[in-house]
Write an enzyme that holds these catalytic residues in place. Sequence first.
Site, mmCIF file in Angstrom:
data_model
loop_
_atom_site.group_PDB
_atom_site.id
_atom_site.type_symbol
_atom_site.label_atom_id
_atom_site.label_comp_id
_atom_site.label_asym_id
_atom_site.label_seq_id
_atom_site.Cartn_x
_atom_site.Cartn_y
_atom_site.Cartn_z
ATOM 1 N N LYS A 4 29.114 -37.555 1.040
ATOM 2 C CA LYS A 4 29.475 -36.209 1.477
ATOM 3 C C LYS A 4 30.905 -35.922 1.025
ATOM 4 O O LYS A 4 31.847 -36.645 1.395
ATOM 5 C CB LYS A 4 29.367 -36.079 2.994
ATOM 6 C CG LYS A 4 29.718 -34.686 3.518
ATOM 7 C CD LYS A 4 29.554 -34.627 5.033
ATOM 8 C CE LYS A 4 29.915 -33.259 5.584
ATOM 9 N NZ LYS A 4 29.764 -33.210 7.059
ATOM 10 N N LYS B 251 25.846 -34.408 -0.521
ATOM 11 C CA LYS B 251 26.241 -33.091 -0.002
ATOM 12 C C LYS B 251 27.635 -32.756 -0.515
ATOM 13 O O LYS B 251 28.528 -33.602 -0.399
ATOM 14 C CB LYS B 251 26.221 -33.110 1.527
ATOM 15 C CG LYS B 251 26.592 -31.785 2.178
ATOM 16 C CD LYS B 251 26.581 -31.899 3.692
ATOM 17 C CE LYS B 251 26.962 -30.569 4.339
ATOM 18 N NZ LYS B 251 27.018 -30.661 5.808
#
Length: 339
Positions: A209, A263
């Site tokens: 992420k 992400k």
Amino acid sequence: MKGSTAMKTPLVAPFPAARLRRTRATPALRALVRQTHLAPSDLIWPVFLTEGTDLEVPVPSMPGVVRRSVDRIGAAAREAQGLGIPAICLFPYTGPDARTADCAMAWDPDNLTNRAIREIKSACPDIAVMTDIALDPYNASGHDGFVVDGEIVNDETVEALVRMALAQAEAGADILGPSDMMDGRIGAIRAALEGAGHRNVTILSYAAKYASAFYGPFRDAVGASAALTGDKKTYQMDPANRDEALRLVARDLSEGADMVMVKPGMPYLDICRDVKDAFGVPTFAYQVSGEYAMLRAAAANGWLDGPKVMMESLMAFKRAGCDGVLTYFAPEAARILNG
């Protein structure tokens, strides 16, 4: 995706024996040779929650997205199930008055997320319910972890995340999504789940992420924009780094993650491909709020064909090796895929 992802040396006869346009000539031929396929079963639908009754509150920075009160979440689950979408992911909106430094609401059995889990399981027992594990919806500072003397502390945060995970598992969550990026949290959560008898609860780790600028509309949707002090660069990944993502994925898998996530999505398709090629595990991407908002805004201005770019963007994730995508487009895309 059909066939191996390994690179092959193409054998091509000289022109005109080889006319590569032949297999593009008709819809039927294009369908026969298509390598990548997208289905409603590839989609996870992120849904926002809010306190109240009989509410669907629009999120201004995400046209078409609403925050739903818990009494309306069952209808959303039935909609997803009817469209063939296998999972819903829940994110709570928390107003500033409910946010605290100790984040105690995060593991309250009756918080928004845990009530919504029970509501969905009552309305649609067969749909998978995914949750978010991070302190930012409940934290007065807007951070994913506790802040002590200006530092986002790791180990104390992990202890809180374990409590949060156990509360969600007790409520009936099928998939836990630790999105906080603290070190060691997957191992701690897995051990706690096993110890509490939640052996079949799946962990979809936000393993790679990035500290991205594409999260802005999401933070509006969960009420974190005004609360956030500073940035998240000490715990989320540097967008310039590629190899580090593989180290993080390897770490989370070794600690007990069942699936992993990259992400944001489209700006990091190279990472999706790297992860799938390196590990061969179920790999997901999150088409985040900023990606969604960009496409919606361009379509609203007539600059892009909205449905076409939506479907093209989702196909890109599958082509890059993803097994599925978290996307706010899920219901709209599923309707198109279902014909």
